[in-house]
Write an enzyme that holds these catalytic residues in place. Structure first.
Site, PDB file in Angstrom:
ATOM      1  N   GLY A  68     -38.938 -36.742  29.788  1.00  0.00           N
ATOM      2  CA  GLY A  68     -38.358 -36.661  29.243  1.00  0.00           C
ATOM      3  C   GLY A  68     -38.734 -34.761  30.258  1.00  0.00           C
TER       4      GLY A  68
ATOM      5  N   VAL B 124     -49.882 -24.138  38.283  1.00  0.00           N
ATOM      6  CA  VAL B 124     -50.930 -25.455  38.838  1.00  0.00           C
ATOM      7  C   VAL B 124     -51.388 -24.926  40.138  1.00  0.00           C
ATOM      8  CG1 VAL B 124     -51.309 -27.682  39.245  1.00  0.00           C
ATOM      9  CG2 VAL B 124     -50.145 -27.270  37.008  1.00  0.00           C
TER      10      VAL B 124
ATOM     11  N   ARG C 265     -38.455 -41.948  34.571  1.00  0.00           N
ATOM     12  CA  ARG C 265     -40.096 -43.372  33.872  1.00  0.00           C
ATOM     13  C   ARG C 265     -39.863 -44.251  34.453  1.00  0.00           C
ATOM     14  NH1 ARG C 265     -39.131 -40.816  28.405  1.00  0.00           N
ATOM     15  NH2 ARG C 265     -37.424 -39.788  27.640  1.00  0.00           N
TER      16      ARG C 265
ATOM     17  N   GLY D 255     -45.267 -35.965  28.494  1.00  0.00           N
ATOM     18  CA  GLY D 255     -45.449 -36.454  26.818  1.00  0.00           C
ATOM     19  C   GLY D 255     -46.729 -37.925  26.828  1.00  0.00           C
ATOM     20  N   ASP D 256     -46.373 -38.488  25.825  1.00  0.00           N
ATOM     21  CA  ASP D 256     -47.699 -39.824  25.433  1.00  0.00           C
ATOM     22  C   ASP D 256     -47.529 -40.726  26.322  1.00  0.00           C
ATOM     23  OD1 ASP D 256     -48.920 -38.872  23.269  1.00  0.00           O
ATOM     24  OD2 ASP D 256     -47.768 -39.562  21.663  1.00  0.00           O
TER      25      ASP D 256
ATOM     26  N   SER E 172     -46.893 -40.610  29.702  1.00  0.00           N
ATOM     27  CA  SER E 172     -47.291 -40.366  30.851  1.00  0.00           C
ATOM     28  C   SER E 172     -48.599 -39.564  30.922  1.00  0.00           C
ATOM     29  CB  SER E 172     -46.792 -38.994  31.340  1.00  0.00           C
ATOM     30  OG  SER E 172     -45.253 -39.142  31.128  1.00  0.00           O
TER      31      SER E 172
ATOM     32  N   THR F 287     -42.279 -31.832  26.531  1.00  0.00           N
ATOM     33  CA  THR F 287     -41.369 -32.381  25.910  1.00  0.00           C
ATOM     34  C   THR F 287     -41.027 -31.817  24.645  1.00  0.00           C
ATOM     35  OG1 THR F 287     -41.037 -34.009  24.539  1.00  0.00           O
ATOM     36  CG2 THR F 287     -43.022 -33.546  24.260  1.00  0.00           C
TER      37      THR F 287
ATOM     38  N   ASP G 214     -44.316 -33.805  19.936  1.00  0.00           N
ATOM     39  CA  ASP G 214     -44.115 -34.958  19.083  1.00  0.00           C
ATOM     40  C   ASP G 214     -45.660 -35.323  19.426  1.00  0.00           C
ATOM     41  OD1 ASP G 214     -43.362 -36.026  21.780  1.00  0.00           O
ATOM     42  OD2 ASP G 214     -42.343 -37.294  20.951  1.00  0.00           O
TER      43      ASP G 214
ATOM     44  N   ARG H 293     -15.450 -26.035   6.242  1.00  0.00           N
ATOM     45  CA  ARG H 293     -15.265 -27.453   6.679  1.00  0.00           C
ATOM     46  C   ARG H 293     -17.300 -27.935   6.705  1.00  0.00           C
ATOM     47  NH1 ARG H 293     -11.983 -27.903  12.213  1.00  0.00           N
ATOM     48  NH2 ARG H 293      -9.908 -28.551  11.313  1.00  0.00           N
TER      49      ARG H 293
ATOM     50  N   ARG I 187     -37.006 -37.263  19.449  1.00  0.00           N
ATOM     51  CA  ARG I 187     -36.799 -38.769  19.697  1.00  0.00           C
ATOM     52  C   ARG I 187     -37.155 -38.966  17.860  1.00  0.00           C
ATOM     53  NH1 ARG I 187     -40.836 -41.151  23.606  1.00  0.00           N
ATOM     54  NH2 ARG I 187     -39.120 -41.204  25.633  1.00  0.00           N
TER      55      ARG I 187
ATOM     56  N   GLY J  84     -29.593 -22.051   8.214  1.00  0.00           N
ATOM     57  CA  GLY J  84     -29.289 -22.257   6.802  1.00  0.00           C
ATOM     58  C   GLY J  84     -28.638 -23.144   6.533  1.00  0.00           C
TER      59      GLY J  84
ATOM     60  N   ARG K 166     -16.696 -32.469  10.049  1.00  0.00           N
ATOM     61  CA  ARG K 166     -16.750 -32.864  11.564  1.00  0.00           C
ATOM     62  C   ARG K 166     -18.033 -33.693  12.320  1.00  0.00           C
ATOM     63  NH1 ARG K 166     -12.008 -32.928  10.971  1.00  0.00           N
ATOM     64  NH2 ARG K 166     -10.456 -31.848  11.418  1.00  0.00           N
TER      65      ARG K 166
ATOM     66  N   HIS L 262     -27.368 -33.769  25.354  1.00  0.00           N
ATOM     67  CA  HIS L 262     -28.578 -33.588  26.576  1.00  0.00           C
ATOM     68  C   HIS L 262     -28.477 -31.837  26.864  1.00  0.00           C
ATOM     69  CE1 HIS L 262     -28.575 -37.041  27.133  1.00  0.00           C
ATOM     70  NE2 HIS L 262     -29.472 -36.877  27.387  1.00  0.00           N
TER      71      HIS L 262
ATOM     72  N   ARG M 180     -31.628 -29.698  26.036  1.00  0.00           N
ATOM     73  CA  ARG M 180     -32.768 -30.078  27.086  1.00  0.00           C
ATOM     74  C   ARG M 180     -32.669 -29.344  28.084  1.00  0.00           C
ATOM     75  NH1 ARG M 180     -36.093 -33.893  27.574  1.00  0.00           N
ATOM     76  NH2 ARG M 180     -35.234 -36.370  26.255  1.00  0.00           N
TER      77      ARG M 180
HETATM   78  P1  ATP Z   1     -41.236 -37.943  26.699  1.00  0.00           P
HETATM   79  O1  ATP Z   1     -41.870 -37.889  25.201  1.00  0.00           O
HETATM   80  O2  ATP Z   1     -39.979 -36.918  26.685  1.00  0.00           O
HETATM   81  O3  ATP Z   1     -39.936 -39.507  26.565  1.00  0.00           O
HETATM   82  P2  ATP Z   1     -43.021 -39.559  27.710  1.00  0.00           P
HETATM   83  O4  ATP Z   1     -44.030 -39.081  28.205  1.00  0.00           O
HETATM   84  O5  ATP Z   1     -43.562 -39.898  26.772  1.00  0.00           O
HETATM   85  O6  ATP Z   1     -42.352 -38.433  27.863  1.00  0.00           O
HETATM   86  P3  ATP Z   1     -42.669 -42.415  28.616  1.00  0.00           P
HETATM   87  O7  ATP Z   1     -41.035 -43.094  28.899  1.00  0.00           O
HETATM   88  O8  ATP Z   1     -42.937 -42.672  26.719  1.00  0.00           O
HETATM   89  O9  ATP Z   1     -41.920 -40.478  28.328  1.00  0.00           O
HETATM   90  O10 ATP Z   1     -43.450 -42.240  29.695  1.00  0.00           O
HETATM   91  C1  ATP Z   1     -43.395 -42.265  31.381  1.00  0.00           C
HETATM   92  C2  ATP Z   1     -43.801 -42.597  31.823  1.00  0.00           C
HETATM   93  O11 ATP Z   1     -45.288 -43.229  31.956  1.00  0.00           O
HETATM   94  C3  ATP Z   1     -43.219 -44.375  31.764  1.00  0.00           C
HETATM   95  O12 ATP Z   1     -41.834 -44.832  32.577  1.00  0.00           O
HETATM   96  C4  ATP Z   1     -44.685 -45.379  32.616  1.00  0.00           C
HETATM   97  O13 ATP Z   1     -43.759 -44.726  34.100  1.00  0.00           O
HETATM   98  C5  ATP Z   1     -45.267 -44.516  32.654  1.00  0.00           C
HETATM   99  N1  ATP Z   1     -46.184 -44.946  31.680  1.00  0.00           N
HETATM  100  C6  ATP Z   1     -46.446 -44.927  29.825  1.00  0.00           C
HETATM  101  N2  ATP Z   1     -47.071 -45.929  29.610  1.00  0.00           N
HETATM  102  C7  ATP Z   1     -47.639 -46.705  30.174  1.00  0.00           C
HETATM  103  C8  ATP Z   1     -48.684 -47.298  29.926  1.00  0.00           C
HETATM  104  N3  ATP Z   1     -49.034 -47.498  28.976  1.00  0.00           N
HETATM  105  N4  ATP Z   1     -49.055 -47.650  31.192  1.00  0.00           N
HETATM  106  C9  ATP Z   1     -48.716 -47.272  32.313  1.00  0.00           C
HETATM  107  N5  ATP Z   1     -47.280 -46.480  32.690  1.00  0.00           N
HETATM  108  C10 ATP Z   1     -47.090 -45.855  31.593  1.00  0.00           C
END
Ligand code: ATP
Length: 331
Positions: free
Chosen positions: A11, A23, A72, A102-103, A105, A127, A131, A164, A173, A187, A255, A261, A264
């Site tokens: 994301g 970088v 993704r 994220g994780d 990736s 992210t 998380d 309301r 997530r 609040g 409501r 989104h 984001r």
């Molecule tokens: P966010 O927290 O924003 O969702 P994220 O990096 O955790 O970010 P994911 O959709 O879990 O998002 O992972 C991003 C991409 O990383 C995936 O679409 C995939 O291409 C790759 N990826 C994730 N897990 C694996 C894995 N175990 N092996 C290979 N590629 C992976």
């Protein structure tokens, strides 16, 4: 090391551009070639990248999203996909990768690194959900919390005018960090997060009725989207259903608002820009020092880095003390 690549994956999050900028500029000033890889791992597999220079990252520090685009990639989850990416790295001479995401990736980068043997990576946590277990803070989180606060401030105006109750759903997530912090900042009367079980009747309905009896006339219920995924939590299943149920049981006109989104996007806050810049600088320096498979992380306001395996074993919970404070003062 002569050549590195940088990509954004998963994301998108405000502040990713500041990290890319840091970088690229750190790499250029250190005499490295740096490729900007488009659309995350899809771009790596398809050799979709361009050489970056100092000026290719001008005027992006204030922009949300990511100039490299994100994706993704399903193909990268396969061994064949990873092999294609490795072949492209070899063809381009890429020996180091900076992965902003994220994780998931980071898990992907680890797979690539292990399969290749000679390509190192550094992960930068990007992210809005905050998380990632080894980090107190992820790029985009601060901007997102501020966006939620601004949106709910507006909702409060109308909530107050009409007396309301608004049930507002925040992203995050499976984590409640966004809802908890943003909820305190506006609040909110109730903050519902996946980490803390609650009883709808006891913790929402009776609470609202108690506050009604003390003269309070408008209410914000802040719900983390992860709440709907937790088995056995609320049976209502959505903001809309919860708002209907509140109206039926309390008589307060209610409501539902799913912020969606809008959370984001937007120009990153000072905190996101500065931390993203520091993380980008650190990532390139780690690669130049010969380090690899490490995640850059903020902990207790200090910028650190952890081995990928060590980071994968870490866990992170919600700040329970903060949750309890919210419960006491939102009265
Ligand atoms: P966010 O927290 O924003 O969702 P994220 O990096 O955790 O970010 P994911 O959709 O879990 O998002 O992972 C991003 C991409 O990383 C995936 O679409 C995939 O291409 C790759 N990826 C994730 N897990 C694996 C894995 N175990 N092996 C290979 N590629 C992976």
């Amino acid at each position: 090391m002569k050549t590195i690549g940088v990509l954004t994956s998963g994301g998108d999050a405000p502040g990713m551009n500041a990290a890319i900028r840091a970088v690229v500029r750190t790499a250029c000033q250190s005499g490295l070639n740096v490729f900007g890889i488009k659309r995350g791992y899809d771009g790596l597999i398809n050799n979709d990248m361009q050489m970056m220079d100092l000026r290719s990252v001008s005027d992006i520090i204030d922009r949300g999203g990511t100039i490299l685009f994100s994706a993704r990639s399903e193909e990268f989850r396969t061994q064949a996909g990873i092999q294609k990416a490795i072949d492209v790295c070899r063809m381009r001479g890429i020996e180091g990768l900076v992965v902003i995401g994220g994780d998931g990736s980071f898990r992907g980068a680890k797979e690539l690194s292990e399969q290749a043997g000679d390509i190192r990576f550094i992960g930068i946590p990007g992210t809005i959900d905050n998380d990632i277990p080894c980090c107190d803070y992820t790029i985009g989180y601060d901007t997102c919390m501020n966006t939620i606060m601004e949106m709910v401030d507006r909702i409060r105006d109308t909530s107050e005018s009409h007396g309301r109750c608004f049930v507002v759903e925040a992203m995050g997530r499976y984590a409640g960090h966004l809802a908890l912090n943003a909820g305190i900042s506006v609040g909110a009367t109730c903050i519902l997060v996946p980490e803390v079980p609650y009883d709808f009747e006891e913790d929402v309905i009776k609470r609202l009725k108690r506050f009604l009896a003390t003269g309070k006339q408008h209410f914000i219920i802040m719900v983390a989207e992860g709440v709907w995924h937790v088995n056995g939590s609320d049976p209502k299943g959505s903001c809309t259903q919860m708002a209907k149920e509140i109206e039926r049981l309390t008589g307060i006109e209610s409501r539902a608002v799913i912020l969606g989104h809008v959370q984001r996007g937007g120009s990153p806050t000072v905190r996101d820009r500065v931390i993203a810049s520091r993380m980008g600088y650190m990532a390139v320096n780690l690669l130049m020092q010969g380090q690899g498979n490490r995640i850059v992380a903020m902990q207790n306001e200090k910028l650190l880095h952890f081995d990928m395996h060590e980071a994968a074993k870490m866990t992170k919970g919600l700040d329970r003390e903060l949750y309890d404070v919210a419960h006491i003062i939102s009265i």
